[in-house]
Design an enzyme around this catalytic site. Sequence first.
Site, PDB file in Angstrom:
ATOM      1  N   ASP A   6       4.324 -24.535  13.138  1.00 38.83           N
ATOM      2  CA  ASP A   6       5.511 -23.754  13.498  1.00 38.83           C
ATOM      3  C   ASP A   6       5.098 -22.290  13.619  1.00 38.83           C
ATOM      4  O   ASP A   6       4.583 -21.708  12.660  1.00 38.83           O
ATOM      5  CB  ASP A   6       6.560 -23.940  12.383  1.00 38.83           C
ATOM      6  CG  ASP A   6       7.918 -23.388  12.771  1.00 38.83           C
ATOM      7  OD1 ASP A   6       8.024 -22.776  13.843  1.00 38.83           O
ATOM      8  OD2 ASP A   6       8.862 -23.566  11.990  1.00 38.83           O
ATOM      9  N   ASP A  56       7.730 -23.196  20.303  1.00 34.19           N
ATOM     10  CA  ASP A  56       7.061 -22.661  19.100  1.00 34.19           C
ATOM     11  C   ASP A  56       6.776 -23.717  18.038  1.00 34.19           C
ATOM     12  O   ASP A  56       6.530 -23.382  16.888  1.00 34.19           O
ATOM     13  CB  ASP A  56       7.880 -21.509  18.510  1.00 34.19           C
ATOM     14  CG  ASP A  56       9.265 -21.933  18.076  1.00 34.19           C
ATOM     15  OD1 ASP A  56       9.650 -23.070  18.362  1.00 34.19           O
ATOM     16  OD2 ASP A  56       9.966 -21.124  17.444  1.00 34.19           O
ATOM     17  N   GLU A  57       6.808 -24.986  18.395  1.00 30.34           N
ATOM     18  CA  GLU A  57       6.544 -26.042  17.415  1.00 30.34           C
ATOM     19  C   GLU A  57       5.702 -27.146  18.045  1.00 30.34           C
ATOM     20  O   GLU A  57       5.888 -27.481  19.220  1.00 30.34           O
ATOM     21  CB  GLU A  57       7.851 -26.695  16.956  1.00 30.34           C
ATOM     22  CG  GLU A  57       8.589 -25.955  15.877  1.00 30.34           C
ATOM     23  CD  GLU A  57       9.802 -26.750  15.417  1.00 30.34           C
ATOM     24  OE1 GLU A  57       9.803 -27.233  14.289  1.00 30.34           O
ATOM     25  OE2 GLU A  57      10.730 -26.898  16.225  1.00 30.34           O
TER      26      GLU A  57
END
Lengths: 84, 415
Positions: B9, B104-105
């Site tokens: 993350d 973003d993950e």
Amino acid sequence: MSDTELLDPIEVIALFQQGKLTPIKFRWRERVYKVFRINGTWRQRDGTALYHYFSVCCDGPEVYELSFNNESQAWTMERLRHQT
Amino acid sequence: MSKTIFHLDLDQFFAAVEMRDNPNLRGKPLLVGGTSSGRGVVTTASYEARKFGVHSGMPMHEALQRCPQAICVRSDSSRYVDASQRVRDILIDYTDKVEFISIDEAALDMTDVVWHWPSVSALAFEIQSRIEREVGITASIGAGASRCVAKLASGMRKPKGFVHIPPSKVAEIMGPLAVQEMNGVGPATRHVLNGLGIRTLGELAIYPTDVLRNKLGSRGPELQLLARGGGNSTIQRSEDLPAEKSMSHETTFFENQTNTDAILGRMMLLSEKVARRMRIAHLTGRVVTVKIRYKGFETVHQQKRLARFVHMETDVFAAAKMIFEQIYDPSRPVRLIGVDISQLVPMGRVLQEELFTPQQDRDSLTHACDDIKERYGNNVIGYAGHMLGPKDSYSARRGREFGSISFRYAGMNGR
């Protein structure tokens, strides 16, 4: 903090090394600035042109955003970020 | 043998990219996504702003009430996409079993990789160091035998943290956590679980399964399995994922809009963006949905199933305009407009139907425009209707003259 959009053409001395482009100095409005630190880089494609962007700091608190267009081979001062 | 799953993350991603590129913003409460006049929603709040109770998705005016000293910056997707792509390139160096969950993950199956490293933590620290060195932002990583455990672990020590929860430590580490800490337990499920006297994951793990099934259906035993550290550990590589089921674009006006022509102009631009994405992906769709959000945040949606599959902006816009006219209340200022197209299928599947439709001229025009955009960029040519709406900031900033094709709304509607 404030931003000024510029889009001024500039002259840049840059290093092309191992596939990496690094601006070293630039001349903007009759003054030469030495790049002390590159904060960040990013790229953006616009049609067939690829823009390489650089956020850099020189000898003051200002942050300069430069771009290099790989198609026109032109450098531009995109934006100046002041600290107020 | 249990698997080793990593969940990565990127910490306060959009804010981190802004701080990387402007060091003057570092250590300050920062809100990305809106304007200091209070418009838009917060897409990312820096950790300094989160201390004031600000979070992603919160309306900007509310965020500024909670944290009036915050600095607002408008989001710049090109920089976030570039940073995300660089992180992806780094992750693929370690394994091809990577699923990019969002910008973003990511989830990675490291089962076959970790044996080449002195420890799980050494591998995680190497990835974190490379991301920081090469991209200039930080990442938190969680490791576990399932995706759920890894995700939970990734959020336990932010920023730049690493937490490994092996199967032997699940009860010890996860047991005391509140049930809502686990992904998939929202307010309604939490209410049901609390009603049964279940407040922690440890209590959920040992609760009688039959009672959970009675109260929550099949979801009950699934949640219990997750609380015990089990559940899905399959990583689906992004290239193996099924094609998108829908495509949409929406925009929040800089100022609430009451001019119908300006709203339609922006809707035409959104229709063009959706249609172009469909053509690039070789997809065609059949259900068009229009979303209108009025001042005051009341949102209305309506969809229409078309008689045939479409992938041209003129068709998407004609349907969207028809829906818009049915649901639009001209007495109310519009804050946001969106266009979505769904029931997507590959173009080849409906090509036969298209062969008997006389639209070759329109196809040629669209393909010519696509070629020009491919060569000179997305903002150099478009329908004249766009110009009625707010001008695109990027084309304005790059100083491009905006070319236009005259194509009147009436003509499109009366086709």
